[in-house]
Write a protein that holds these residues in place. Structure first.
Motif, PDB file in Angstrom:
ATOM      1  N   LEU A 149       0.859  -1.184   0.000  1.00 30.11           N
ATOM      2  CA  LEU A 149       0.000   0.000   0.000  1.00 30.11           C
ATOM      3  C   LEU A 149       0.892   1.228   0.000  1.00 30.11           C
ATOM      4  O   LEU A 149       1.855   1.299   0.765  1.00 30.11           O
ATOM      5  CB  LEU A 149      -0.897   0.005   1.242  1.00 30.11           C
ATOM      6  N   ILE A 180      -2.057  -5.745   4.936  1.00 32.53           N
ATOM      7  CA  ILE A 180      -0.928  -5.179   4.223  1.00 32.53           C
ATOM      8  C   ILE A 180       0.388  -5.742   4.761  1.00 32.53           C
ATOM      9  O   ILE A 180       0.588  -5.851   5.970  1.00 32.53           O
ATOM     10  CB  ILE A 180      -0.944  -3.640   4.345  1.00 32.53           C
ATOM     11  N   LEU A 226      -3.483   0.267  -3.342  1.00 32.70           N
ATOM     12  CA  LEU A 226      -3.222  -1.046  -2.753  1.00 32.70           C
ATOM     13  C   LEU A 226      -3.043  -2.051  -3.893  1.00 32.70           C
ATOM     14  O   LEU A 226      -3.915  -2.166  -4.754  1.00 32.70           O
ATOM     15  CB  LEU A 226      -4.384  -1.461  -1.852  1.00 32.70           C
TER      16      LEU A 226
END
Length: 316
Positions: free
Chosen positions: A95, A118, A302
């Protein structure tokens, strides 16, 4: 005459795009809107094609040429690349977010990191106070490894241990933060990017992107450049960066229209894609998406990247 004047805008930007005249010049600023002007050229073509006047037909002919050239340049971004990812291939979830001087809501950032699982977060334009606010919101619990350089305008947070972390020493306005993570038995080198902006100094902006291109050629295929490039896929310096062995994840997956700025409370919707996740040939895009977060005028990007096996035929 009005249609001809309107057509002059996309025609002029098309000329800039084809010649690369934006490199090192203020023309880089209007060129950022090149994809938007495709609608203007198409509108002129529709309005003039049915008018039975010689002048209108001439305008329609020029509009047809402009629309065809724009389509030739833009349509490939909407066609996904044919990349086969073997089952079980290791993946990296990254991200990138420009927090607009730390203004992004730290709780919203941490919530996105948590829900999206993430692995690596790249932050741009985040001062020390902004990093401290993220820590108070719990970012360190999710991403305990970090290479933070608020003085250099970019930082990397990671769920995975970082190796070879530090800052680049190329000819950029400020150093870019870099680090490696081990994924699928290979080290993936990450560069958190924040370049200068062409409105402030187009020459400095061009040198930043050219320095990143030189770095990309040295780093090899297992590389991810992610961040705020202050450039679109139509800018000549950005195209040189991609030619250095990088792929834009949005274009790779056929997500050809993915503007990331201005977002949030801006009076207009996002119009320009300044934020990107670029990767070398050792990786492939699985998915990519934009995320609006309170307090910043940039969308977060993302991307899920697969670390391709050295020999795609062995599946491991």
């Amino acid at each position: 005459m009005l249609c001809a004047l309107v057509l002059a805008v996309p025609a002029a930007l098309l000329l800039v795009r084809l010649t690369g005249a934006d490199s090192g010049t203020p023309l880089a600023v209007p060129l950022a809107l090149f994809p938007c002007t495709a609608a203007l050229a198409l509108l002129v073509l529709v309005l003039t094609a049915g008018v039975r006047r010689l002048r209108s037909w001439l305008t329609a002919a020029v509009a047809l040429v402009v629309v065809a050239a724009q389509a030739w340049l833009l349509v490939p971004r909407f066609v996904p690349d044919d990349v086969r990812i073997p089952p079980g291939t290791a993946q990296l979830r990254v991200l990138t977010l420009n927090t607009e001087a730390g203004g992004a809501d730290p709780r919203a950032v941490v919530a996105l990191v948590r829900t999206a699982r993430i692995d690596v977060l790249a932050l741009e334009q985040t001062p020390a106070a902004g990093l401290a606010a993220l820590d108070r919101a719990g970012l360190g619990d999710l991403l305990p490894h970090r290479e933070a350089h608020p003085e250099d305008d970019s930082s990397i947070y990671s769920r995975l241990p970082l190796t070879g972390a530090g800052a680049t020493d190329g000819d950029t306005a400020w150093p870019q933060t870099t680090a490696g993570v081990m994924v699928g038995g290979r080290t993936v080198r990450l560069v958190a990017v924040h370049t200068y902006y062409p409105l402030g100094d187009a020459g400095r902006w061009t040198r930043d992107l050219d320095a990143l291109a030189a770095l990309a050629r040295r780093e090899g295929p297992d590389t991810v450049f992610l961040g705020d490039f202050n450039a679109t896929l139509d800018h000549a310096p950005m195209r040189r960066l991609l030619a250095a062995g990088l792929t834009d994840t949005h274009a790779e997956l056929g997500e050809g229209w993915a503007p990331t700025w201005p977002a949030g409370a801006a009076p207009v919707p996002p119009l320009v894609q300044l934020d990107h996740v670029l990767h070398g040939d050792g990786l492939a895009g699985v998915s990519v998406s934009g995320h609006s977060l309170p307090g910043t005028d940039h969308l977060g990007v993302l991307a899920v990247l697969a670390v391709l096996p050295a020999n795609p035929g062995d599946g491991g």
